[in-house]
Structures are given as C-alpha cells and as structure tokens.
Scaffold this active site. Sequence first.
Site, mmCIF file in Angstrom:
data_model
loop_
_atom_site.group_PDB
_atom_site.id
_atom_site.type_symbol
_atom_site.label_atom_id
_atom_site.label_comp_id
_atom_site.label_asym_id
_atom_site.label_seq_id
_atom_site.Cartn_x
_atom_site.Cartn_y
_atom_site.Cartn_z
ATOM 1 N N ASP A 52 0.829 -1.213 0.000
ATOM 2 C CA ASP A 52 0.000 0.000 0.000
ATOM 3 C C ASP A 52 0.859 1.256 0.000
ATOM 4 O O ASP A 52 2.043 1.214 0.337
ATOM 5 C CB ASP A 52 -0.848 0.071 1.276
ATOM 6 C CG ASP A 52 -1.803 -1.093 1.379
ATOM 7 O OD1 ASP A 52 -2.133 -1.694 0.347
ATOM 8 O OD2 ASP A 52 -2.212 -1.396 2.522
ATOM 9 N N TYR A 110 6.347 -9.921 7.282
ATOM 10 C CA TYR A 110 6.162 -8.482 7.459
ATOM 11 C C TYR A 110 6.583 -8.108 8.870
ATOM 12 O O TYR A 110 6.449 -8.910 9.800
ATOM 13 C CB TYR A 110 4.683 -8.104 7.319
ATOM 14 C CG TYR A 110 4.194 -7.938 5.905
ATOM 15 C CD1 TYR A 110 4.320 -6.731 5.244
ATOM 16 C CD2 TYR A 110 3.557 -8.981 5.241
ATOM 17 C CE1 TYR A 110 3.850 -6.560 3.951
ATOM 18 C CE2 TYR A 110 3.074 -8.828 3.944
ATOM 19 C CZ TYR A 110 3.231 -7.610 3.310
ATOM 20 O OH TYR A 110 2.762 -7.438 2.027
#
Lengths: 247, 247
Positions: A52, A110
Amino acid sequence: MNYKCVVQYEGTRYQGWQRQDSTENTLQGKIEAILTKMCDKKVEIQASGRTDAGVHALGQVMNFHIETEKSPEEIMAYLNQYLPEDVAVISIEIVSERFHSRLNARRKTYCYRVLNSTIPHIFERRYVYQLEKVMDGMQIANMQRAADHLVGTHDFKAFTSTKKSRKSTVRTIEKLQIEKVGDELQFTYIGNGFLYHMVRIITGTLLEVGMGEKSERDIPVILEAGLRERAGALAPAKGLTLMNVEY
Amino acid sequence: MNYKCVVQYEGTRYQGWQRQDSTENTLQGKIEAILTKMCDKKVEIQASGRTDAGVHALGQVMNFHIETEKSPEEIMAYLNQYLPEDVAVISIEIVSERFHSRLNARRKTYCYRVLNSTIPHIFERRYVYQLEKVMDGMQIANMQRAADHLVGTHDFKAFTSTKKSRKSTVRTIEKLQIEKVGDELQFTYIGNGFLYHMVRIITGTLLEVGMGEKSERDIPVILEAGLRERAGALAPAKGLTLMNVEY
C-alpha cells in the site's frame, strides 16, 4: 529470459506498488518505465504482491521477462542508476521461465514497528508508528495472548478492508510475535499470504488490546463474526515493512 | 534555572547548528525561537559545539538559563511539540548555574559511517556516505594503521579548514577506531575536542589510504608539515553523527 530481483524501497513518497494511471507515483510504474527504456520495448513486471501507499520493503521480490545483451549485473546497475534514491535493486538472478513472483510465493514476512515511547526517534521516524501511551510488560503479554488466537488458519474477513468479493478470505498465519526491542514493539507476521490491509488492521486491533480498549477474549469473537467494524483501527502505513518473500 | 538537554537531529535540512542571520535554517535558531516564545523573553542556548550543515546528532548537548513555572518535563514536551519532526529533545535536567555545555565538555564521540558496498542502503541513505569501491580486510587494516598515527596529542593544523588563526590547533584523539559492521565501515572518534572539519578531513584522508592513493606512512609527514593541501578530501557531511558528549 526471466529475471528475479529483490527490491528495497522507502514507501513514504509512493502511492503504493501497483501501477495505476500514469499520473500516479507508483513503484511498479517507476521500475517498468526504466526497463521499458532499457529494452526499447514495453516491459511488465510482477511482484510478490502489492504494498500500500506508504508501506516500505526490505525484500520485495519482482520478476520480468526481457531480451537483452546485458548481463544480470549490468541490468541491476542500470536500474540502480536510474532509480530514485529511495528505491534500490539489491539482487538479481536468472530464473526458470515459469517462475512467477506472486503465484510461486510460499511465505512472506512483514514487520510492523511501533515506537512505544513519549520521545521521538528522529532517525527512525519514517519507519515506525509512534504510540505515546507506553505499554508495560503485562500489556505486551496481553497483546501476545490476543495475537495467539490469530495464529493458524482462519477466515480473516473481519481483518481486511476488501470490498465484498467471492474470493476466499481464509489465510494461514504461521507466526505472529510481538517483541520489545529497545523502545520499540516489533510485530512480526509470517504467513502464506495476507489480505488487503490485514497486517495493519490486526496490528491496530492488538494495540487496542494492549491499551485495554479491547480484551484478549474479544479476538475469537471478532474472527467468528467476520465483521470489519468489530476489529480495531487500521494502523498507519509508515510502520509496516515487507521483510522478505520465500519461494 | 539552568537546564541541560540532550538533542537529536537529522542534519540534512539544516545549515548547521549555529544561528546566523534569520533567513538561515539553523538548529540553534529553531530551538531558540521556540524557547523565546515559551518564555516571552529572548532565550539564548549554548551547545557543546557547532555541527556543520548536514551533520547529524544523536547526542548533542545544550543548556539555557530561563525562568519558568513549567516543570522540566513540561519544557521538554513543549519543545518537542513545536520542533519539526527531524529534531527532538530526548532528555532534560536542571543543572548547576555554572554548567556550560561547551566549556565543561570533557569528551566527545563522533561516528562517521561509510557504506562500503555497490548496493545502496535505502533506509540508511541519509546517514551514510556510500563509497562504491569496496575495500577488503587488508585495506581496512591499512586505514587502521594510518589512523593509529593520529591517536594522541598532535597539532592537527593539516586536518582543519579553519582560516589562519592564532588559536591552538593542538588536540588529543583518545581513540580512532575503524570497524566493519555489516556493509559499513564505522569510524569512531573520541577526543577532548575537534577542530572545524577535522573529523571529516581525517576520514577523507584515511579513505584515500584505504584506496591506495595515500600510504600509511604519509600520515606522520602530513601531521608534521601542517599543510591542509597535503591531507585528503573533506568527506561528505551526511556520514557524520555526533554520538555523545561527556562532562
């Protein structure tokens, strides 16, 4: 030839990975433009997944098929020469024709970094989300217990911003660990794939557990209900970094 | 009351520590303006020393005398509220009236970071100087031997950009150590005080020794001659960070 590259970027300035129209500043658009110029022919790249707007990467993986007389080292040098200073290709290799960065990805890691201090960290400010309410060991333990409910295979419908879709929202989280590293809380997520906004919504929800706004026991209820509004707030993009992708 | 603060900053955007005329973007000017507003009275601050344009600090020390009803914690919070995101006060304490950040400083530690890799480090790019010619262990050992000539008390006239001045250019370097940390070469300087540009000129000179442009044996000759033009190039400001100041 099919080339696989590991790419690093600071996401701050970008409207995410995925190319949109040409007015948008995206990582895919930027990299494709350089390769297209190099090859004098339109090049498309595949990444392991989108990131994003504002999300960083230490180990994004991409691949592309091109014909060139340049060696892999020369392709990498060309890319790094024309890429802006907040993006770099850190490795390149020739892979089998069938390799596909997204379809063949087996596991992604992540890291979400929360600066848990009233004092800013100047040098890390672009990569951490500063939470000024400092949590103690018990609050961190509460978050970890809440996180443990999310490990395994579940329908994460409540933890994604995706609009209604027939696609499965079932995913497997292999590991979700919260560690205190200096003044930071580092949330490590390992899984086979993550839904849109999933890591950031889970992080936001866990932080609410830590701050006592939600209870550890709410997590199974939220999972079960599958309603986005029951989960916590979306944590800011700047704290999130795609660490690596395994194949 | 006399307040002593530890200040961090990323120097990238600033024209150095020292206040100049009001059109310049300096750290001293910025901080003084906030304290002057807080006290409704002109406040002057003292730092342990100036840092040049582009140089960073993890542990700059400053002090100032003000009268206020605010607690030290409130002063720090006020400063951090109005300071831009690349500057932060990380500690504050009340000290004796006679304490002076510059005059009482006994020892300073600087770190000069060189990224010794052909691959950029996106996340560290503002804090390291990238040297693309990668040095091996022998080259690093040569630099350390050259550095050893500089440890101790010497006249560092050849290693400063100061214009002719009657002030002493004798300084004592307690420690000058070069360490390989991952892809970085970190030059640690500890001493009682450093001349204008001294750390950056020494670093530039040592890098020339590493690259074979100068020899280890040139160092005593340069020291002896005291001529700036015999020493190496000024290393870029971005690699330098003031780590801490001891009293």
